[in-house]
Structure formats: C-alpha cells, structure tokens
Design an enzyme around this catalytic site. Structure first.
Site, mmCIF file in Angstrom:
data_model
loop_
_atom_site.group_PDB
_atom_site.id
_atom_site.type_symbol
_atom_site.label_atom_id
_atom_site.label_comp_id
_atom_site.label_asym_id
_atom_site.label_seq_id
_atom_site.Cartn_x
_atom_site.Cartn_y
_atom_site.Cartn_z
ATOM 1 N N CYS A 19 0.844 -1.185 0.000
ATOM 2 C CA CYS A 19 0.000 0.000 0.000
ATOM 3 C C CYS A 19 0.889 1.248 0.000
ATOM 4 C CB CYS A 19 -0.949 0.113 1.183
ATOM 5 S SG CYS A 19 -2.094 -1.244 1.319
ATOM 6 N N ARG A 53 4.051 -0.305 -4.788
ATOM 7 C CA ARG A 53 3.831 -0.817 -3.435
ATOM 8 C C ARG A 53 2.548 -1.633 -3.311
ATOM 9 N NH1 ARG A 53 6.874 1.721 0.453
ATOM 10 N NH2 ARG A 53 5.359 1.115 2.024
ATOM 11 N N TRP A 62 -2.700 -2.828 -1.631
ATOM 12 C CA TRP A 62 -2.380 -4.253 -1.756
ATOM 13 C C TRP A 62 -3.232 -4.915 -0.689
ATOM 14 C CZ3 TRP A 62 -0.388 -8.125 1.390
ATOM 15 C CH2 TRP A 62 0.057 -9.282 0.728
ATOM 16 N N ASN A 120 -1.969 2.325 5.745
ATOM 17 C CA ASN A 120 -1.110 1.238 5.290
ATOM 18 C C ASN A 120 -0.694 0.467 6.534
ATOM 19 O OD1 ASN A 120 0.889 -0.371 4.108
ATOM 20 N ND2 ASN A 120 2.433 1.242 4.224
ATOM 21 N N GLY A 121 -0.994 -0.819 6.573
ATOM 22 C CA GLY A 121 -0.667 -1.609 7.756
ATOM 23 C C GLY A 121 -1.802 -2.572 8.054
ATOM 24 N N GLU A 176 17.441 -17.942 -6.824
ATOM 25 C CA GLU A 176 17.056 -16.597 -7.250
ATOM 26 C C GLU A 176 16.534 -16.608 -8.696
ATOM 27 O OE1 GLU A 176 16.385 -13.960 -5.907
ATOM 28 O OE2 GLU A 176 16.632 -12.364 -7.378
ATOM 29 N N LYS A 228 12.817 -15.346 -9.740
ATOM 30 C CA LYS A 228 12.575 -14.298 -10.737
ATOM 31 C C LYS A 228 11.564 -14.783 -11.767
ATOM 32 C CE LYS A 228 13.715 -11.499 -9.212
ATOM 33 N NZ LYS A 228 14.363 -11.380 -7.944
ATOM 34 N N GLU A 253 7.896 -15.262 -10.244
ATOM 35 C CA GLU A 253 7.148 -14.079 -9.811
ATOM 36 C C GLU A 253 6.711 -13.187 -10.962
ATOM 37 O OE1 GLU A 253 9.266 -11.448 -7.153
ATOM 38 O OE2 GLU A 253 11.122 -11.765 -8.218
ATOM 39 N N HIS A 275 17.727 -36.917 -5.744
ATOM 40 C CA HIS A 275 16.977 -37.363 -4.563
ATOM 41 C C HIS A 275 15.486 -37.011 -4.670
ATOM 42 C CE1 HIS A 275 20.676 -38.522 -2.606
ATOM 43 N NE2 HIS A 275 21.182 -37.349 -2.941
ATOM 44 N N LYS A 302 6.002 -4.336 -3.798
ATOM 45 C CA LYS A 302 7.450 -4.179 -3.670
ATOM 46 C C LYS A 302 7.916 -4.255 -2.224
ATOM 47 C CE LYS A 302 11.533 -3.103 -5.250
ATOM 48 N NZ LYS A 302 12.240 -4.226 -5.882
HETATM 49 C C1 F6R Z 1 11.680 -10.733 -5.242
HETATM 50 C C2 F6R Z 1 11.535 -9.681 -4.280
HETATM 51 C C3 F6R Z 1 11.153 -10.039 -2.896
HETATM 52 C C4 F6R Z 1 11.966 -9.195 -1.898
HETATM 53 C C5 F6R Z 1 11.460 -9.444 -0.477
HETATM 54 C C6 F6R Z 1 12.285 -8.687 0.537
HETATM 55 O O1 F6R Z 1 12.073 -10.244 -6.478
HETATM 56 O O2 F6R Z 1 11.712 -8.539 -4.584
HETATM 57 O O3 F6R Z 1 11.325 -11.396 -2.658
HETATM 58 O O4 F6R Z 1 13.305 -9.536 -2.020
HETATM 59 O O5 F6R Z 1 10.130 -9.051 -0.383
HETATM 60 O O6 F6R Z 1 12.236 -7.321 0.300
HETATM 61 P P1 F6R Z 1 13.308 -6.367 0.913
HETATM 62 O O7 F6R Z 1 14.612 -6.693 0.309
HETATM 63 O O8 F6R Z 1 12.844 -4.988 0.567
HETATM 64 O O9 F6R Z 1 13.321 -6.604 2.391
#
Ligand code: F6R
Length: 610
Positions: free
Chosen positions: A2, A27, A75, A101-102, A483, A487, A490, A506, A605
């Site tokens: 949010c 966000r 969100w 937000n929260g 990772e 990527k 998501e 395994h 984000k």
């Molecule tokens: C994946 C991604 C998330 C963040 C996670 C932690 O691409 O962006 O998995 O890495 O939400 O976010 P931060 O680094 O802001 O604590």
C-alpha cells in the site's frame, strides 16, 4: 504494501496526489482512491484496478480546485480488491477521510463495539474500524486529539493520514510500523510512504518514527509523540533526484534496473576499497571494529531475494572471515525463539529497509542485546535507522517489483563486509588482492553479460510456453539457482524450482522429461565436473539444458542445448555475473507471455505486513 499520499498546497492537490500515487504504485496496485476537500465537503473517488482506472473515473474538473487531498494505492490484506474496499474510507457522515497502510489486528473487536454504538461499516477492511474510532472521538475532540485517542486502542501497524471537514486545511498523520515521510516544501506539505513520491516537490524531508504523529497545515508541521509531547527533529535531505526514478526509454523498470548494474555495482564498492592495504573501509561498521575479533557467529536474516543474497553471503563470510554463519528467513527467525549469544552478530538484508518480517527480526535480536547491522538500499529506511550500524547499497531506487540490481549489490556489499572482517580477524587472506582487483573489473564484466540480451531473448522465445522450469547450481551458485527460479515464477507465473544440483537425484529428477527446461549454473570451479555429471543425468532423461558457463569453456556445449557465457572472474563474484542472465531470461519470458513485468499479480514491492 500500500502506498499513501497526503498533500496540502496550491499546486492542484488532487493531481499532485494522483501523480504521487503513480510513483508509489509499485507498493500495491489492486485498487486506489483519492479524497479531497472542496466547497465544504469531502469528495471521494475510488476504484478497483490500477491507478489508470481511477484516473479515468475522476472528474478532474471538479476535483482539481482542491488544496488538500489524500490518496491510497492498495495491496489487499482484509477484503478483496473492490471499489468499496479501496481507500480512503469515510466515517458515517462522510466528513472524515482516512487512508491507512498496515494491519489493524484487533479490528473485529473494535468493529463490534463501534457497530453497537451505531456506526455503519461499508467495507470489509480492517482500516474502517479506525475511521469510526476517530469519528467517535472527533465528536468532542479536535482531529489531532481524536487521532491520538483512537490510536491508543489500535493493535497492529499503521501509517495513516486523516482529515476532516471540521478542520479542512489540516492533515494529521501517524506512524507505527509502516513508513511515512513528510516532505516540507515552500508553501506545501506532502506526506508519502516513501520519498519517491516527494522528491518532485522538495528534498527536505522528515522520516516519521514509530509512535509519532504529525499535524500539518500548508506552512507548518508539528511533530508529537502519542502522549502529545512536542518532538523537535531536524529535516533531512534527499540526495538523489527525479531522474533516478524514470524509465529512461526502457520498456520496463525491471529492464532498466538490470541494465543499470554496471553502475550500481560500482556504487556499491566506490570509495570503499583500500587497494594498497588490501582492505575495505565501511564507515557504517566502524563501531564494530573492536568487536570483530570476538564475533562467534553471524546470522543473516532477510526475505525472498534478500534471503538468497544472505545464502551467498554465508559462503563468502565463512570462506574469507572464517566466521560460522546461519541464514534465516526473517519471518521464521522471529517466531522460533532464536537463541542468541553475546558474541553473535545479526545482519539484516533488505532492499527497502521496511520489510515487516525483517524489521521484526531486527527488533528481536536487539531485544536480546545482540548487535545488528543492516544492509539496505533505501536511505533513512526503518531498518537502516534501527540497526546499530550498516552499509548502504547505493543502488538508487528500485521500482520494478522483482528485485534485480539490489540483489547483485547485496552480494557485493556482503563480500566487502566479509573482506573487512577477514582483515580484522587475522585470518589467512591470500586472495584479498585478487578479489579487490576483480571487483574493479566487475562493471565491465557485467556489460559483457548484458550484451547477450538478444541471445537470451531468443532462448526465452523457445521456452516461454513451458509450464515448469528447474534451476540447478552447486556451492555458492546454489542460491543463484534459487534466485533465478524466483525471478521466473514471480514475473512470468511459470512454476520454477531452484535446487542444489546434486540434490536433483533425490527427488526432482522424477520431473524431468522433454518438456522440462533445466537451467544449470555450470561455471568453471572445483565442482565443475560434478555439475557436468548432473547435466548428463538430465540429458539422459531428455531434459532441455540452458547452461550458464565460463567464457572459453567450449566443452560445455557438448552437454547443453544453449550456453550463455559469463566472463571468467574471481569465484567470489561469479554469483553476481551468473544472476544477470537469469534476470534477463525471466524478463524476456514474462514479456513474451504478456505479463505485467513491473507489477506482477498479487505482489507488492515493499511487504510491510507480517
Ligand atoms: C523478489 C523480491 C522479494 C523481496 C522481499 C524482501 O524479487 O523482490 O522477494 O526480495 O520481499 O524485500 P526487501 O529486500 O525490501 O526486504
């Protein structure tokens, strides 16, 4: 999670809030809304969907005359994304508007009490309970007192902004657990969840702390604690400009951020390498100098991509500094009564510096008297401020929801910390010089990987319709496999799993058939031959192999259907180079599948709820 904005000023409050919401859309983007004060009443427009939907629905001719407005991009946590559940929420009479937000954890108890008193709820959100609670107090009290009294009953987290027709030229905002920044301009005030929505107006900002309330008019701000004691704090200055948050001709922020990596990686080590002394200087860790020798254990905590960076950091720290390391999901760390000892060090990794789970882990560690260091990107973020010390990535704002440049900078910074600790612990450090020299050549090496973007796109074209992917790596490249898989899933919504290559036999090997692309990180190192054996096992089962390999390795072509080469570099830096083709592969596949790359479904984000 949010984004919230509030504006007081003469520059067209509604349009300003709308523009700022667009900057915060990363966000949360399932619904949005704006309230403004005009002709003695609050006018509100809110819509499910992206901000563009709200923008088309708004009667700007009517709303544009306002000098005060608040807005929210959501969100969803409580209640589906819908027009009703979108913020702002209004009280029973429509004369008080609130954005939040929260999470209000005790909202159902509050709702029951308020409904008994006759309040009418219109949404399924937790936020609405706070609105009616403020309304309850605002019958007698001024808006500031009403907000303070209401918050006394709220359990949970909030960054919220309220305004009322009784004092329409004021905004009252409060923070606990969800970020809120005040921008103090010339005859205007702007509040937002982060500075990217403010920098266009002013560079002078005040980061609200938990438990603080700010009372604003166009020309004045007053900061209080929740007991209404006055707080004096100087303004800080934003040290980056609007340019940093544009797309610069790229189709997506994610692509721009991938291509920024030569520069962001330079920023991560610039001014920090002491080449003659084969040492590293990290000002934010100076406070630890006398304690480094005594550190018994390091615990890295983070979430998602940042957790993956922690896994790479584990290898680096153990190898160079000789300190035992654990890597924990922040969300798990907090809830399992972690046993921390005096000479432990907790290092949080967080791009945003606002992730609720990571912040909670930080606080848990501090409450046990353990030192906490923060590796963060966002300057002035809560994690940066609450840590005992830390190191910034200096990667600039990361807007694409999928983290890219932050990941590679996190690894770089973790390496610098490992080297600094190694120097101060008198461990054998033969490789130090070579690592520092290789770091200097890293941006050039990254450019060489980026120059293969078109080739990676062609590989993406072959596999964009596949339903599953496997990513395999060993040792320090295992987290890179994780990772790469994250990527892909998501942003393209393809199911992908990362595994240590040797673990494949395994279990996951059962998945392999001609429909399964398997991405191997198969760079030249001491376990290269073992990885090649794993590739053979996949080939024998008709899996398709995409290999990330070291430049000059011709042999690998015998085992892989496609090879993406990365320059030969010191092994501590391989995860950085190996991650970049995986970012590009995920990006191109997502674009080919017409996915919303910068704002993938269901994600946000900055995850500021637990
Ligand atoms: C994946 C991604 C998330 C963040 C996670 C932690 O691409 O962006 O998995 O890495 O939400 O976010 P931060 O680094 O802001 O604590």
């Amino acid at each position: 999670m949010c984004g919230i904005v509030g504006y007081l000023g003469e520059k067209g409050a509604t349009q300003t809030v709308l523009n700022s919401l667009k900057r915060l859309e990363y966000r949360g983007y399932d619904s949005s809304g704006i309230s403004c004060f005009l002709n003695g009443e609050i006018i509100t427009e809110k819509r499910a969907g992206k901000i563009s939907v709200l923008e088309s629905a708004m009667d700007k001719d009517v709303m544009n005359g306002a000098t005060v407005a608040i807005g929210h991009t959501r969100w969803a946590t409580h209640g589906e994304p819908s027009d009703f559940n979108a913020h702002p929420h209004l009280d029973c009479t429509g004369s008080l508007a609130v954005i939040h937000n929260g999470i209000v954890e005790n909202y159902s108890d509050l709702k029951k009490i308020l409904e008994k008193e006759g309040h009418k709820f219109r949404s399924e959100t937790d936020t609405e309970s706070v609105v009616h609670l403020i309304e309850h107090y605002h019958r007698e009290d001024d808006i500031l007192d009403a907000v303070i009294k209401a918050l006394d009953h709220v359990e949970g987290t909030y960054g919220l902004v309220a305004f009322s027709v009784k004092s329409p030229h004021r905004l009252v905002a409060a923070r606990k657990g969800s970020p809120l920044v005040l921008g103090v301009g010339d005859g205007e005030m702007i509040l937002a969840s982060d500075a990217s929505a403010i920098v266009e107006h002013t560079r002078d900002v005040l980061y609200l702390e938990d438990g603080e309330v700010v009372d604003l008019t166009q020309n004045e701000y007053k900061l209080y604690d929740l007991n209404k004691n006055h707080i004096q704090r100087s303004l800080e200055s934003i040290d980056w400009d609007l340019d940093a948050i544009g797309k610069h001709g790229y189709d997506h922020f994610m692509l721009k951020e991938i291509f920024e990596q030569p520069e962001t990686l330079s920023n991560a080590f610039r001014g920090r390498l002491l080449l003659d002394d084969v040492d590293v200087r990290l000002d934010g860790l100076e406070f630890l100098n006398s304690e480094i020798e005594k550190i018994n254990r390091i615990i890295f905590v983070g979430c998602g991509t940042s957790w993956h960076a922690g896994l790479v950091a584990e290898y680096l720290m153990e190898e160079y500094a000789g300190i035992p390391v654990e890597v924990e999901y922040a969300s798990e760390f907090r809830y399992r009564n972690p046993i921390l000892k005096k000479n432990d060090l907790v290092i949080t990794i967080s791009q945003s510096g606002e992730t609720a789970d990571t912040l909670a882990a930080l606080r848990e560690a501090k409450s046990q008297g353990v030192r906490v260091v923060g590796i963060t990107n966002v300057v002035g973020s809560t994690i940066a401020r609450e840590s005992d010390g830390g190191v910034y990535l200096h990667a600039g704002p990361e807007i694409g929801v999928a983290s890219t440049k932050a990941f590679t900078s996190q690894i770089t910074v973790a390496l610098l910390i490992a080297l600094m600790f190694a120097r101060r612990r008198s461990v054998k450090f033969d490789e130090g010089k070579s690592i520092l020299e290789n770091l200097l050549s890293l941006p050039k090496a990254v450019n060489s990987v980026l120059s293969q973007c078109e080739k990676i796109k062609q590989i993406a074209e072959i596999y964009s319709e596949n339903h599953n992917f496997l990513y395999l790596g060993r040792g320090i490249n295992y987290p890179v496999a994780l990772e790469g898989a994250l990527k892909l899933k998501e942003i393209s919504y393809i199911h992908a799993e990362g595994y240590p290559a040797a673990e494949m036999k395994h279990g996951p090997i059962a998945l392999i058939d001609e429909q399964m692309p398997v991405v191997f990180i198969a760079t030249r190192d001491e376990i290269y031959n073992k990885v090649v054996s794993n590739m053979e096992e996949v080939r024998a089962r008709k899996g398709k192999i995409i290999a990330i390999a070291t430049e000059g390795d011709e042999e690998i072509q015998n085992y892989a259907d496609h090879v993406i080469y990365i320059p030969d570099i010191h092994r501590s830096l391989v995860p950085i180079l190996a991650a970049i083709p995986l970012q590009l592969l995920a990006y191109h596949i997502a674009v080919l599948r017409k996915c919303d790359v910068d704002q993938p479904r269901n994600l946000a984000k900055s995850v500021t709820v637990e």
